[in-house]
Enzyme design. Structure first.
Site, PDB file in Angstrom:
ATOM      1  N   SER A  33      27.542  49.178  42.977  1.00 11.43           N
ATOM      2  CA  SER A  33      27.932  48.108  43.898  1.00 11.43           C
ATOM      3  C   SER A  33      28.373  48.669  45.245  1.00 11.43           C
ATOM      4  CB  SER A  33      29.104  47.300  43.333  1.00 11.43           C
ATOM      5  OG  SER A  33      29.033  47.145  41.967  1.00 11.43           O
ATOM      6  N   THR A  34      28.751  49.946  45.289  1.00 11.03           N
ATOM      7  CA  THR A  34      29.237  50.535  46.535  1.00 11.03           C
ATOM      8  C   THR A  34      28.157  51.360  47.212  1.00 11.03           C
ATOM      9  OG1 THR A  34      31.488  50.553  45.709  1.00 11.03           O
ATOM     10  CG2 THR A  34      31.023  52.072  47.508  1.00 11.03           C
ATOM     11  N   GLY A  39      27.428  37.463  30.670  1.00 16.06           N
ATOM     12  CA  GLY A  39      26.655  37.244  31.887  1.00 16.06           C
ATOM     13  C   GLY A  39      27.571  37.470  33.079  1.00 16.06           C
ATOM     14  N   GLY A  93      24.785  51.813  45.774  1.00 15.73           N
ATOM     15  CA  GLY A  93      23.426  51.434  45.395  1.00 15.73           C
ATOM     16  C   GLY A  93      22.736  52.465  44.526  1.00 15.73           C
ATOM     17  N   GLY A  96      33.807  49.107  43.880  1.00 15.81           N
ATOM     18  CA  GLY A  96      32.972  47.953  44.221  1.00 15.81           C
ATOM     19  C   GLY A  96      33.146  46.981  43.073  1.00 15.81           C
ATOM     20  N   HIS A  97      33.862  45.908  43.299  1.00 14.43           N
ATOM     21  CA  HIS A  97      34.173  44.944  42.235  1.00 14.43           C
ATOM     22  C   HIS A  97      33.410  43.647  42.503  1.00 14.43           C
ATOM     23  CE1 HIS A  97      38.189  47.120  41.167  1.00 14.43           C
ATOM     24  NE2 HIS A  97      37.125  47.893  41.080  1.00 14.43           N
ATOM     25  N   ASP A 153      32.971  50.577  36.851  1.00 12.75           N
ATOM     26  CA  ASP A 153      31.934  49.533  36.875  1.00 12.75           C
ATOM     27  C   ASP A 153      31.825  48.775  35.553  1.00 12.75           C
ATOM     28  OD1 ASP A 153      31.359  50.350  39.466  1.00 12.75           O
ATOM     29  OD2 ASP A 153      29.859  51.793  38.784  1.00 12.75           O
ATOM     30  N   GLY A 201      33.206  45.959  34.925  1.00  7.91           N
ATOM     31  CA  GLY A 201      33.231  44.507  35.160  1.00  7.91           C
ATOM     32  C   GLY A 201      34.646  44.020  35.468  1.00  7.91           C
ATOM     33  N   LYS A 202      35.459  44.916  36.004  1.00 15.52           N
ATOM     34  CA  LYS A 202      36.877  44.594  36.273  1.00 15.52           C
ATOM     35  C   LYS A 202      37.023  43.404  37.220  1.00 15.52           C
ATOM     36  CE  LYS A 202      37.353  48.882  37.657  1.00 15.52           C
ATOM     37  NZ  LYS A 202      36.078  49.458  37.181  1.00 15.52           N
ATOM     38  N   SER A 229      32.111  39.105  27.389  1.00 14.71           N
ATOM     39  CA  SER A 229      31.421  38.606  28.579  1.00 14.71           C
ATOM     40  C   SER A 229      29.922  38.703  28.340  1.00 14.71           C
ATOM     41  CB  SER A 229      31.833  39.442  29.788  1.00 14.71           C
ATOM     42  OG  SER A 229      31.059  39.110  30.908  1.00 14.71           O
ATOM     43  N   GLN A 264      38.074  52.162  39.441  1.00 12.17           N
ATOM     44  CA  GLN A 264      37.428  53.270  38.722  1.00 12.17           C
ATOM     45  C   GLN A 264      37.629  53.058  37.216  1.00 12.17           C
ATOM     46  OE1 GLN A 264      39.458  54.412  41.775  1.00 12.17           O
ATOM     47  NE2 GLN A 264      37.525  53.662  42.551  1.00 12.17           N
ATOM     48  N   ARG A 324      51.656  65.748  52.055  1.00  6.98           N
ATOM     49  CA  ARG A 324      52.745  65.180  52.873  1.00  6.98           C
ATOM     50  C   ARG A 324      52.459  65.211  54.371  1.00  6.98           C
ATOM     51  NH1 ARG A 324      56.876  68.989  49.877  1.00  6.98           N
ATOM     52  NH2 ARG A 324      55.105  70.308  50.346  1.00  6.98           N
TER      53      ARG A 324
HETATM   54  P1  GDP Z   1      33.749  46.766  38.431  1.00 10.40           P
HETATM   55  O1  GDP Z   1      33.694  47.872  39.401  1.00 10.40           O
HETATM   56  O2  GDP Z   1      34.406  47.173  37.136  1.00 10.40           O
HETATM   57  O3  GDP Z   1      34.341  45.497  38.971  1.00 10.40           O
HETATM   58  O4  GDP Z   1      32.220  46.431  38.032  1.00 10.40           O
HETATM   59  P2  GDP Z   1      30.986  46.302  39.061  1.00 10.40           P
HETATM   60  O5  GDP Z   1      31.107  45.034  39.789  1.00 10.40           O
HETATM   61  O6  GDP Z   1      30.831  47.544  39.857  1.00 10.40           O
HETATM   62  O7  GDP Z   1      29.773  46.299  38.052  1.00 10.40           O
HETATM   63  C1  GDP Z   1      29.631  45.354  37.052  1.00 10.40           C
HETATM   64  C2  GDP Z   1      28.278  44.639  37.250  1.00 10.40           C
HETATM   65  O8  GDP Z   1      27.947  43.922  36.089  1.00 10.40           O
HETATM   66  C3  GDP Z   1      28.298  43.615  38.385  1.00 10.40           C
HETATM   67  O9  GDP Z   1      27.025  43.570  38.961  1.00 10.40           O
HETATM   68  C4  GDP Z   1      28.620  42.320  37.655  1.00 10.40           C
HETATM   69  O10 GDP Z   1      28.144  41.166  38.344  1.00 10.40           O
HETATM   70  C5  GDP Z   1      27.886  42.511  36.372  1.00 10.40           C
HETATM   71  N1  GDP Z   1      28.472  41.880  35.185  1.00 10.40           N
HETATM   72  C6  GDP Z   1      29.780  41.711  34.852  1.00 10.40           C
HETATM   73  N2  GDP Z   1      29.890  41.183  33.633  1.00 10.40           N
HETATM   74  C7  GDP Z   1      28.645  41.009  33.160  1.00 10.40           C
HETATM   75  C8  GDP Z   1      28.095  40.541  31.923  1.00 10.40           C
HETATM   76  O11 GDP Z   1      28.810  40.189  30.973  1.00 10.40           O
HETATM   77  N3  GDP Z   1      26.724  40.534  31.821  1.00 10.40           N
HETATM   78  C9  GDP Z   1      25.901  40.937  32.816  1.00 10.40           C
HETATM   79  N4  GDP Z   1      24.610  40.909  32.607  1.00 10.40           N
HETATM   80  N5  GDP Z   1      26.386  41.394  33.981  1.00 10.40           N
HETATM   81  C10 GDP Z   1      27.736  41.444  34.148  1.00 10.40           C
HETATM   82  P1  IMO Z   2      34.892  50.855  40.445  1.00 12.37           P
HETATM   83  O1  IMO Z   2      36.316  50.460  40.786  1.00 12.37           O
HETATM   84  C1  IMO Z   2      32.121  54.024  39.316  1.00 12.37           C
HETATM   85  C2  IMO Z   2      32.880  58.013  40.951  1.00 12.37           C
HETATM   86  C3  IMO Z   2      31.892  58.550  41.968  1.00 12.37           C
HETATM   87  C4  IMO Z   2      32.028  60.031  41.703  1.00 12.37           C
HETATM   88  C5  IMO Z   2      33.510  60.216  41.386  1.00 12.37           C
HETATM   89  C6  IMO Z   2      34.347  60.643  42.583  1.00 12.37           C
HETATM   90  O2  IMO Z   2      33.858  50.057  41.133  1.00 12.37           O
HETATM   91  O3  IMO Z   2      34.711  50.930  38.969  1.00 12.37           O
HETATM   92  P2  IMO Z   2      35.165  59.493  44.830  1.00 12.37           P
HETATM   93  O4  IMO Z   2      34.425  58.719  45.868  1.00 12.37           O
HETATM   94  O5  IMO Z   2      36.270  58.739  44.175  1.00 12.37           O
HETATM   95  O6  IMO Z   2      35.621  60.829  45.327  1.00 12.37           O
HETATM   96  O7  IMO Z   2      34.060  59.815  43.699  1.00 12.37           O
HETATM   97  O8  IMO Z   2      33.959  58.939  40.943  1.00 12.37           O
HETATM   98  N1  IMO Z   2      33.453  56.693  41.304  1.00 12.37           N
HETATM   99  C7  IMO Z   2      33.128  55.551  40.682  1.00 12.37           C
HETATM  100  N2  IMO Z   2      32.199  55.303  39.740  1.00 12.37           N
HETATM  101  N3  IMO Z   2      32.924  53.034  39.760  1.00 12.37           N
HETATM  102  C8  IMO Z   2      33.866  53.280  40.693  1.00 12.37           C
HETATM  103  O9  IMO Z   2      34.751  52.338  41.076  1.00 12.37           O
HETATM  104  C9  IMO Z   2      33.973  54.571  41.229  1.00 12.37           C
HETATM  105  N4  IMO Z   2      34.760  55.136  42.166  1.00 12.37           N
HETATM  106  C10 IMO Z   2      34.449  56.432  42.188  1.00 12.37           C
HETATM  107  O10 IMO Z   2      30.600  58.080  41.732  1.00 12.37           O
HETATM  108  O11 IMO Z   2      31.323  60.376  40.533  1.00 12.37           O
HETATM  109 MG    MG Z   3      32.265  48.899  40.568  1.00  8.01          MG
END
Ligand code: GDP
Ligand code: IMO
Ligand code: MG
Length: 427
Positions: free
Chosen positions: A297-298, A413, A300, A40-41, A13, A15-16, A411, A222, A143
């Site tokens: 994001s996935t 915002g 909540g 959840g991206h 999470d 911000g990928k 970044s 992740q 496998r």
């Molecule tokens: P990811 O899984 O790495 O793609 O990240 P997520 O989307 O799960 O979580 C990142 C959260 O931060 C999302 O709600 C984005 O909209 C938000 N976000 C990303 N960059 C920024 C930033 O520079 N500032 C703020 N305030 N929010 C950001």
């Molecule tokens: P993105 O790509 C944050 C965490 C879960 C749990 C552990 C194992 O959005 O950054 P799993 O469902 O893979 O067996 O869960 O990994 N987890 C994440 N945490 N961002 C993610 O993906 C995650 N994907 C899995 O919360 O602790």
């Molecule tokens: Mg995420």
């Protein structure tokens, strides 16, 4: 040409999704190489927020080819909903999305297995997203799993039944019964839909593209601290989230790797169980969660929040060979007079170190902080690096000096536009 790779340096999470979307226009192909619907991206532009789970974050650019690589575990049901959501927003992804025939399939029974195995762990539970990730990767390594290419075979239904029979026995071992209800029918409808899409030998597609001078961006899911080998095991996910995972997850040789973008938050978060040395269980943590809207994001779920942790970042940078850093969400820290940065840990033995012990879980680790002046300026309103406040520049310089890698993106915002590019200088 080379494959550039973007990976998370913390617990996910970071911000990928946002940065892949920002970088995408300079690439011909964007490819996911591991993970699945546990991801959840989030992308934001033109006033709309989009959350992608399995579809690569280059999908909003119609001229870019997006690939779901062989290293991914794909849930056809979630995938179909994702495609429909895009369609509802006027994006027809069926033309620029390609799926590897070697991608593993998540079955409804994998999700059930995820649930019963988590329940059995009791208080030691991982905090899985319950999307069937672990059981599907187990079947792949064991496998016995099914792959996207299998849905084209005449005996797909038989192979499905055989695998579900195995799952039934495992679920019974846990003292429960496997009742999939209408999920099976929804699954087969989703598989039918999958058959209409571009199912490809993506390893050839990517290597041909590289030969023809095309640029490829691999999108990690992740984060490095959730990697199955080097993360905070056993509180990790079940795939190789590191750069090395892009080689096996796409079929790309290591010598083809170019830039490695390492992305991290200006602070740190984690969702799910497991160690988190700089976690703030006080009102400071609550304030970061509130300002940063730190809810998954996935799922909540509220994300655990803490100060940035340099020993873990150094570790992730080392494992991935990061060439550029992207620092996210600095705007969230605007309210603080001072900002703490963990530079070392004090272990139970009294030793002070910036290296990670074998297990963060069993070792007592007290973070040692340096305190820097906050910037107290709303960064969200700033659109050039020249206008950044001095205290914020000092924060970035402090991190760069410790991490020995330049920060090329700051970044400030969630929107695509709130992205400040900095020159890549040598540190
Ligand atoms: P990811 O899984 O790495 O793609 O990240 P997520 O989307 O799960 O979580 C990142 C959260 O931060 C999302 O709600 C984005 O909209 C938000 N976000 C990303 N960059 C920024 C930033 O520079 N500032 C703020 N305030 N929010 C950001
Ligand atoms: P993105 O790509 C944050 C965490 C879960 C749990 C552990 C194992 O959005 O950054 P799993 O469902 O893979 O067996 O869960 O990994 N987890 C994440 N945490 N961002 C993610 O993906 C995650 N994907 C899995 O919360 O602790
Ligand atoms: Mg995420």
């Amino acid at each position: 040409m080379a494959v550039d790779i973007l990976i998370g340096l913390q617990w996910g999470d970071e911000g990928k999704g946002k940065i892949v979307d920002v970088l995408a226009p300079t690439y011909d192909i964007v490819a996911r190489f591991q993970g699945g619907p546990n991801a959840g991206h989030t992308l934001e532009f033109e006033g709309t927020k989009h959350v992608l789970h399995q579809i690569p974050s280059g999908i909003f650019h119609p001229h870019i080819q997006n690939i779901i690589g062989n290293g991914v575990v794909l849930d056809p049901i979630v995938f179909r909903i994702e495609m429909q959501k895009l369609q509802d927003r006027g994006v027809d992804a069926s033309q620029n999305l390609f799926i590897s025939k070697k991608t593993s399939l998540i079955l409804p029974s994998h999700k059930m297995l995820d649930r019963v195995s988590e329940e059995a762990l009791g208080t030691g539970k991982i905090g899985s997203t319950l999307k069937g990730i672990g059981p599907t990767y187990q079947d792949k390594i064991g496998r016995v799993g099914l792959r996207v290419g299998d849905i084209l075979a005449d005996d797909f239904q038989d192979r499905y039944n055989k695998l579900v029979d195995r799952h039934r026995k495992t679920v019974e071992f846990y003292g429960q019964s496997l009742d999939l209800g209408e999920q099976e029918q929804i699954f087969f409808e989703a598989v039918e839909y999958l058959r209409t899409l571009k199912l490809v030998d993506s390893e050839y597609m990517i290597n041909d593209a590289l030969k023809n001078g095309k640029r490829v961006l691999a999108e990690g899911a992740q984060g490095s601290l959730l990697d199955v080998d080097f993360g905070t095991y056993p509180f990790v996910t079940s795939s190789t989230t590191l750069v090395a995972g892009a080689c096996t997850g796409l079929g790309v040789a290591p010598r083809h790797i170019g830039e490695v973008y390492g992305i991290f938050k200006a602070y740190c978060t984690r969702v799910g169980s497991g160690p988190f040395p700089t976690e703030l269980l006080d009102e400071v943590g609550d304030q970061i969660r509130k300002s940063g809207n730190e809810f998954g994001s996935t799922t909540g779920r509220p994300r655990r929040c803490g100060w940035v942790d340099l020993p873990t970042l150094k570790y992730s940078i080392m494992l991935n060979g990061v060439t550029q850093l992207n620092m996210m969400k600095a705007d969230v820290l605007t309210e603080f007079d001072t900002i703490k940065v963990c530079t070392h840990y004090k272990l139970a033995s009294g030793e002070i170190t910036d290296r990670l012990p074998h297990s963060l879980d069993t070792e007592t680790m007290e973070p040692i902080y340096e305190e820097l002046l906050g910037w107290k300026v709303d960064l969200n309103q700033i659109d050039t690096v020249e206008a950044l406040p001095e205290a914020f520049n000092n924060y970035m310089t402090f991190l760069e000096q410790h991490l020995e890698v330049p920060i090329t993106i700051a970044s400030v915002g969630p929107d695509r536009k709130s992205t400040l590019r900095r020159e890549k200088v040598s540190i």
